[in-house]
Design an enzyme around this catalytic site. Structure first.
Site, short mmCIF file in Angstrom:
data_model
loop_
_atom_site.label_atom_id
_atom_site.label_comp_id
_atom_site.label_asym_id
_atom_site.label_seq_id
_atom_site.Cartn_x
_atom_site.Cartn_y
_atom_site.Cartn_z
N ASP A 102 0.05 -58.01 31.33
CA ASP A 102 0.17 -57.84 32.77
C ASP A 102 0.78 -56.48 33.06
OD1 ASP A 102 0.41 -58.07 35.49
OD2 ASP A 102 1.64 -59.88 35.47
N HIS A 162 -5.29 -64.77 38.45
CA HIS A 162 -3.85 -64.54 38.30
C HIS A 162 -3.23 -64.43 39.69
CE1 HIS A 162 -0.21 -63.25 36.20
NE2 HIS A 162 -0.03 -62.41 37.21
N ASP A 169 0.32 -64.04 41.70
CA ASP A 169 1.74 -63.70 41.64
C ASP A 169 2.48 -64.32 42.81
OD1 ASP A 169 2.00 -61.93 39.32
OD2 ASP A 169 0.71 -60.56 40.44
N HIS A 177 2.01 -67.10 38.37
CA HIS A 177 3.09 -66.37 37.73
C HIS A 177 4.30 -66.40 38.66
CE1 HIS A 177 4.58 -62.08 36.43
NE2 HIS A 177 5.48 -63.02 36.20
N GLY A 188 6.98 -56.65 39.80
CA GLY A 188 7.25 -56.66 41.23
C GLY A 188 6.28 -55.90 42.09
N PHE A 189 5.64 -54.87 41.52
CA PHE A 189 4.74 -54.04 42.31
C PHE A 189 3.51 -53.66 41.50
CE2 PHE A 189 8.99 -53.41 44.00
CZ PHE A 189 8.79 -53.57 45.37
N ALA A 190 2.40 -53.45 42.19
CA ALA A 190 1.16 -53.00 41.54
C ALA A 190 1.21 -51.49 41.33
CB ALA A 190 -0.04 -53.37 42.40
N GLY A 242 -5.81 -55.31 37.85
CA GLY A 242 -5.45 -55.19 39.26
C GLY A 242 -6.08 -53.97 39.89
N THR A 243 -5.25 -53.11 40.48
CA THR A 243 -5.77 -51.96 41.20
C THR A 243 -6.48 -50.98 40.27
OG1 THR A 243 -3.55 -50.99 41.06
CG2 THR A 243 -4.12 -52.11 43.10
N SER A 244 -5.79 -50.51 39.24
CA SER A 244 -6.37 -49.47 38.38
C SER A 244 -7.43 -50.01 37.43
CB SER A 244 -5.26 -48.77 37.57
OG SER A 244 -4.65 -49.68 36.66
#
Length: 231
Positions: A173, A30, A32, A63, A140-142, A195-197
């Site tokens: 997402d 993925h 972005d 995306h 827009g943000f992780a 992603g991060t988590s």
């Protein structure tokens, strides 16, 4: 479940190591692409896509969080993208033209809904999608908090697919992690964007992080109950 790691969350200092590992374990990449206008952030680019393509065999899903998606389609095709995922909010008045252009470049079509955008917004072209993604956080943000109201949207997409005999995948997402896996699967998700988590913060080593994520998903899958729509 299919897994699509979000490359804006990866460790870019370990680019080759992590791309090669993901390619051998995940279902999609993925990527972005943000322009600083549709969302207040700047991230990856067609050039980044071309560099991932040198190492990847799994599909690259781009995306587009941009105000002018028409400016990116040909560039991303040249860079090696396999999916272009569009926001209905940015394609009003040109949706059919852009979808046809993506197909002409031998890429697949994704559609993605912001939290406040209803499924109805893509009623007349939903049948053209290979994949539909629900944003379960503001884009827009992780690392943003999960929006539980989006579970009903996932269930609605699953019911629409069954009712109309369509074949699009349902993807999520935003905040796909141990706290949400079970609820998301119950609501109808087929693909998690992690992603991060969900992946990268579990461990320094991508191999260990992937092992932890996989164990969490398998545990959640064993507990899944059908989603009950909220009032």
């Amino acid at each position: 479940m299919k897994i699509s790691p979000s490359l804006m969350c990866m460790d870019l200092l370990k680019f080759k190591e992590q791309i090669e590992f993901i390619d051998s374990h995940a279902d999609y990449f993925h990527i972005d692409i943000m322009d600083g206008h549709f969302v207040p952030n700047l991230t990856l680019s067609p050039f980044f896509v071309s560099q991932v393509k040198k190492l990847a065999t799994k599909p690259l899903d781009c995306h587009l969080m941009v105000t002018r998606p028409q400016d990116y389609i040909a560039q991303l095709a040249r860079a090696g993208a396999d999916f272009i995922t569009l926001h209905p909010e940015t394609i009003n008045g040109q949706a059919f033209r852009l979808i046809d252009e993506i197909r002409r470049h031998d890429m697949k079509v994704g559609l993605i809904l912001n939290p406040e955008t209803p499924v109805e917004a893509m009623k007349y072209y939903i049948h053209k999608a290979d994949k539909i993604t629900v944003m379960t956080v503001d884009p827009g943000f992780a690392g943003q908090p999960f929006i539980p109201e989006m579970l009903d949207k996932l269930a609605e997409l699953k019911a629409w697919r069954e009712r109309e005999g369509l074949e699009y995948e349902i993807e999520v997402d935003g905040s796909c992690n141990q706290a949400t896996y079970e609820k998301l699967m119950a609501a109808g998700a087929d693909v998690f964007i992690v992603g991060t988590s969900g992946l990268f913060n579990h461990a320094e080593n991508i191999d260990e992080a992937w092992r932890i994520m996989t164990a969490q998903i398998l545990a959640a899958k064993s507990e899944v109950q059908p989603h009950a729509k909220t009032a």
